[in-house]
Scaffold this motif. Structure first.
Motif: not given
Length: 414
Positions: A255-260, A350-359
């Motif tokens: 949910a947090a990733q989709l929101a970002i 590749r310069r996308p507008e937004r990126i999300v990842t996790h650790a």
């Protein structure tokens, strides 16, 4: 300012009485060459070849007399009416509509179109129009020079679609051609044309009472509502193989990733390390085009099962990142579900507008953050903790802790 401005739609059929009356009284007529050649245009009227609508609007604003603007199809539907009514021109117009080019194209194809998406393709918007064609079963594309059937086909490489190409509708040179998208680039097409793009999942139009809204029907299996769905919702929908697999898959993180990311119609989403397929499916449910990438054939199968269960089209790429990313079309937003620093760096390039990842650890989060920071990106990191409670006895059943990292291109900040 002109005493009267009438905008007349033309679809190739005889002009209506109202259109003929307006034309007979016109002292200025603007339109394309084939409009100005109509016998109803007065011989003594000033004629403007319609190229720039803004330029024509300024000429009309300074004209004394009755002005008529001729346009193909319905001029109020992606047509000249919007430009003529813009505040800078101050024109009040009367409109005599005709059948829109989109309606005519679907009529020629013998297809319903209440479930179709409609997009306008210019060279500057072509990629987004193509993304809509990736994401939806039925799309009508109003093309323009440099953004026609051949260009659509080239950008859809690897995605099978059927094209219904309708050229010069309403004229004696009208032609309708049906072929697969991989063949469209081999031909030269005449302007203007409308392309109906069909394929990419089940048809969403249904019989009444379900068909109650035009455009895209929200993909939703019966009884399923909401976002960031738990595994049991996918199983109820018929995706038996979907399961949560590790700290990167729990619903609250999704949910947090989709929101970002904020996936939307016209976007292309990369979901790298698609795992269960849940995030890819939910991004597609927002209307975005999605490329789900995973090196594990089992994950690709689960993603395919989830997409079929929810009735959304996905393109699944089985391959190992970052190597497989080189041949993929440009993304708007990216979720990196696996692959580490090497994959994140390839995505940043590749310069996308937004990126999300996790650790899962602080050290891993710092390494990913360093890979995201700089190069025009602003990076944020949050520690997310989710505790699943048994509501009968209010005891803890499961706990998930993860570092959520996000990067946004600072040059796109408002």
């Amino acid at each position: 300012m002109a005493d009267r401005v009438t905008v007349i739609g033309w679809d190739g059929s005889p002009l209506t009485r109202a259109a003929t009356a307006a034309l007979s009284a016109a002292t200025l007529v603007a339109g394309a060459a084939h409009h100005l050649a109509l016998p109803e245009v007065p011989e003594d009227a000033e004629r403007i070849r319609l190229g720039s609508v803004d330029l024509a609007a300024r000429r009309i604003a300074g004209h004394r007399g009755s002005a008529v603007v001729l346009a193909d199809g319905d001029p109020g539907f992606f047509g000249v009416v919007r430009t003529l009514r813009a505040p800078e021109h101050g024109l009040e117009v009367e409109v005599v509509p005709a059948v829109s080019a989109v309606a005519t194209a679907f009529a020629r194809a013998g297809m319903p179109w209440d479930d179709a998406q409609i997009v306008v393709a210019h060279p500057r918007t072509l990629r987004r129009a193509v993304n809509v064609c990736r994401a939806h079963h039925k799309v009508a594309v109003l093309t323009s020079p440099g953004a026609g059937p051949a260009e659509l086909a080239l950008l859809l490489e690897g995605v099978h679609r059927t094209f219904v190409i309708c050229e010069e509708l309403g004229t004696d040179r009208e032609r309708v051609t049906v072929l697969t998208s991989d063949k469209a680039a081999d031909h030269t097409w005449r302007d203007p044309n409308v392309v109906i793009v069909v394929g990419g999942g089940p048809e969403t139009a249904t019989t009444a009472p379900a068909a109650w809204i035009a455009g895209r029907r929200p993909a939703q299996p019966p009884g399923i509502r909401g976002w960031a769905l738990p595994p049991e919702a996918y199983r109820e929908a018929g995706a038996e193989g979907v399961r949560e697999s590790g700290e990167g898959e729990f619903p609250h993180l999704r949910a947090a990733q989709l929101a970002i990311l904020g996936p939307r119609t016209g976007d292309l989403v990369w979901d790298i390390g698609s795992g269960s397929g849940a995030l890819a499916v939910e991004a597609a449910r927002f209307g975005a085009a999605v490329l789900a990438v995973d090196a594990d054939p089992g994950a690709c199968s689960r993603t395919d099962a989830a997409a079929r269960a929810f009735g959304v089209p996905l393109q699944i790429v089985c391959g190992r990142a970052p190597q497989v990313l080189e041949r993929l079309p440009e993304p708007d937003v990216v979720r990196v579900g696996g692959g580490g620093v090497q994959v994140v760096r390839a995505v940043v390039d590749r310069r996308p507008e937004r990126i999300v990842t996790h650790a899962s650890t602080r050290d891993e989060a710092e390494a990913l953050g360093a890979a995201l920071t700089g190069n025009g990106y602003t990076t944020e990191c949050s520690l997310l903790q989710s505790v699943d409670l048994d509501t009968e006895v209010w005891t803890e059943r499961e706990r998930s802790v993860v570092f959520l990292l996000s990067a946004r291109r600072s040059d796109l900040a408002p």
